[in-house]
Design an enzyme around this catalytic site. Structure first.
Site, PDB file in Angstrom:
ATOM      1  CD  GLU A  99     -18.046  -1.404  30.174  1.00 48.72           C
ATOM      2  OE1 GLU A  99     -17.748  -0.165  29.767  1.00 48.72           O
ATOM      3  OE2 GLU A  99     -17.381  -2.316  29.986  1.00 48.72           O
ATOM      4  CG  ASP A 100     -17.819   1.826  27.116  1.00 49.45           C
ATOM      5  OD1 ASP A 100     -17.978   0.590  27.262  1.00 49.45           O
ATOM      6  OD2 ASP A 100     -16.626   2.161  26.402  1.00 49.45           O
ATOM      7  CG  ASP A 103     -19.307  -6.779  21.052  1.00 50.46           C
ATOM      8  OD1 ASP A 103     -20.589  -7.229  20.423  1.00 50.46           O
ATOM      9  OD2 ASP A 103     -18.342  -7.159  20.726  1.00 50.46           O
ATOM     10  N   GLY A 105     -20.178  -9.246  26.206  1.00 51.80           N
ATOM     11  CA  GLY A 105     -20.487  -9.437  27.672  1.00 51.80           C
ATOM     12  C   GLY A 105     -19.321 -10.136  28.597  1.00 51.80           C
ATOM     13  CG  LEU A 106     -16.226 -12.748  27.041  1.00 48.96           C
ATOM     14  CD1 LEU A 106     -15.340 -12.844  26.001  1.00 48.96           C
ATOM     15  CD2 LEU A 106     -16.521 -13.914  27.921  1.00 48.96           C
ATOM     16  CB  THR A 107     -15.839  -6.369  29.606  1.00 48.25           C
ATOM     17  OG1 THR A 107     -14.884  -6.590  28.289  1.00 48.25           O
ATOM     18  CG2 THR A 107     -15.031  -5.363  30.121  1.00 48.25           C
TER      19      THR A 107
HETATM   20  P1  IMP Z   1     -17.110  -7.145  25.602  1.00 45.36           P
HETATM   21  O1  IMP Z   1     -16.284  -7.707  26.745  1.00 45.36           O
HETATM   22  O2  IMP Z   1     -17.009  -8.002  24.363  1.00 45.36           O
HETATM   23  O3  IMP Z   1     -18.728  -6.883  26.039  1.00 45.36           O
HETATM   24  O4  IMP Z   1     -16.741  -5.648  25.248  1.00 45.36           O
HETATM   25  C1  IMP Z   1     -16.940  -4.599  25.858  1.00 45.36           C
HETATM   26  C2  IMP Z   1     -15.847  -3.516  25.712  1.00 45.36           C
HETATM   27  O5  IMP Z   1     -15.253  -3.586  24.495  1.00 45.36           O
HETATM   28  C3  IMP Z   1     -16.195  -2.325  26.097  1.00 45.36           C
HETATM   29  O6  IMP Z   1     -16.080  -1.964  27.407  1.00 45.36           O
HETATM   30  C4  IMP Z   1     -15.590  -1.526  25.139  1.00 45.36           C
HETATM   31  O7  IMP Z   1     -14.519  -0.808  25.984  1.00 45.36           O
HETATM   32  C5  IMP Z   1     -15.235  -2.404  24.102  1.00 45.36           C
HETATM   33  N1  IMP Z   1     -16.161  -2.046  22.984  1.00 45.36           N
HETATM   34  C6  IMP Z   1     -16.899  -2.874  22.506  1.00 45.36           C
HETATM   35  N2  IMP Z   1     -17.455  -2.702  21.245  1.00 45.36           N
HETATM   36  C7  IMP Z   1     -17.138  -1.286  20.985  1.00 45.36           C
HETATM   37  C8  IMP Z   1     -17.321  -0.209  20.264  1.00 45.36           C
HETATM   38  O8  IMP Z   1     -18.498  -0.262  19.217  1.00 45.36           O
HETATM   39  N3  IMP Z   1     -16.753   0.766  20.173  1.00 45.36           N
HETATM   40  C9  IMP Z   1     -15.731   1.232  21.151  1.00 45.36           C
HETATM   41  N4  IMP Z   1     -15.379   0.087  22.002  1.00 45.36           N
HETATM   42  C10 IMP Z   1     -16.110  -0.940  21.895  1.00 45.36           C
HETATM   43 MG    MG Z   2     -15.255  -0.218  28.350  1.00 49.04          MG
END
Ligand code: IMP
Ligand code: MG
Length: 174
Positions: A99-100, A103, A105-107
């Site tokens: 993963e990149d 944030d 963690g849901l994804t």
């Molecule tokens: P989560 O589901 O909140 O953990 O978000 C993760 C996903 O949101 C990552 O796979 C990214 O594609 C996108 N994302 C979250 N923060 C950033 C950021 O600072 N820059 C670009 N993409 C982000």
């Molecule tokens: Mg991503």
């Protein structure tokens, strides 16, 4: 010419990223010695990271892509939807999800549970960036490149409204 706005702040240079990706690869090479690994790259942000990581792995490696989208609802329980599934079966394989950035963690949690139900031999989680400030789901991450400050970042595959993915460095934009 692509001009970088003056409010962008460079967080990591291409050289620093390359060095850290090398360290992660060395860790994976040690942990998976004599095993076959199957990388699952989360589109689209992680493609640049995975392309660099895979070329530093000294193992028998295969890889595949998955694409998910998440929607943040007002109740703050994000909904994640699979928009492109893997092409190959992961059953009985040693999977590393690449993963990149993590944030909330849901994804990654959605991907983890989805892949776990397909019975891989093992599953590890690898992310280039970890931004723990807004975490909603506790995830145990196996490989983390950098823990970053609470700022939105672009470059090295990461976008803001699909822009800036091609920048070799990682920049904070707020
Ligand atoms: P989560 O589901 O909140 O953990 O978000 C993760 C996903 O949101 C990552 O796979 C990214 O594609 C996108 N994302 C979250 N923060 C950033 C950021 O600072 N820059 C670009 N993409 C982000
Ligand atoms: Mg991503």
């Amino acid at each position: 010419m692509l001009e970088i706005p003056s409010y962008f702040q460079r967080l990591y240079t291409a050289e620093e990223i390359d060095k850290r990706v090398g360290e992660l690869a060395a860790q994976i090479n040690r942990d998976y010695a004599r095993r076959k690994v199957h990388l699952v790259c989360v589109m689209r942000g992680a493609t640049v990271f995975m392309a660099d990581l895979v070329r530093k792995l000294d193992l028998e490696v295969t890889y595949d892509y998955i694409c998910v989208h998440s929607y943040e609802s007002s109740s703050s329980s994000g909904v994640v939807r699979l928009s492109k599934d893997l092409d190959e079966n992961v059953e009985s394989r040693h999977v590393i999800v690449v993963e990149d950035i993590i944030d909330s963690g849901l994804t990654l949690n959605y991907i983890k549970e989805n892949l776990q139900s397909r019975k891989p031999a093992s599953m590890a989680l690898c992310t280039l960036l970890d931004r723990p400030h807004r975490r909603k789901i506790d995830l145990s991450l196996d490989y983390v490149g950098f823990v970053i400050p609470d700022k939105f970042v672009v470059g090295y595959g990461l976008d803001f409204e699909q822009k800036w993915r091609q920048l070799p460095d990682i920049w904070a934009i707020n």
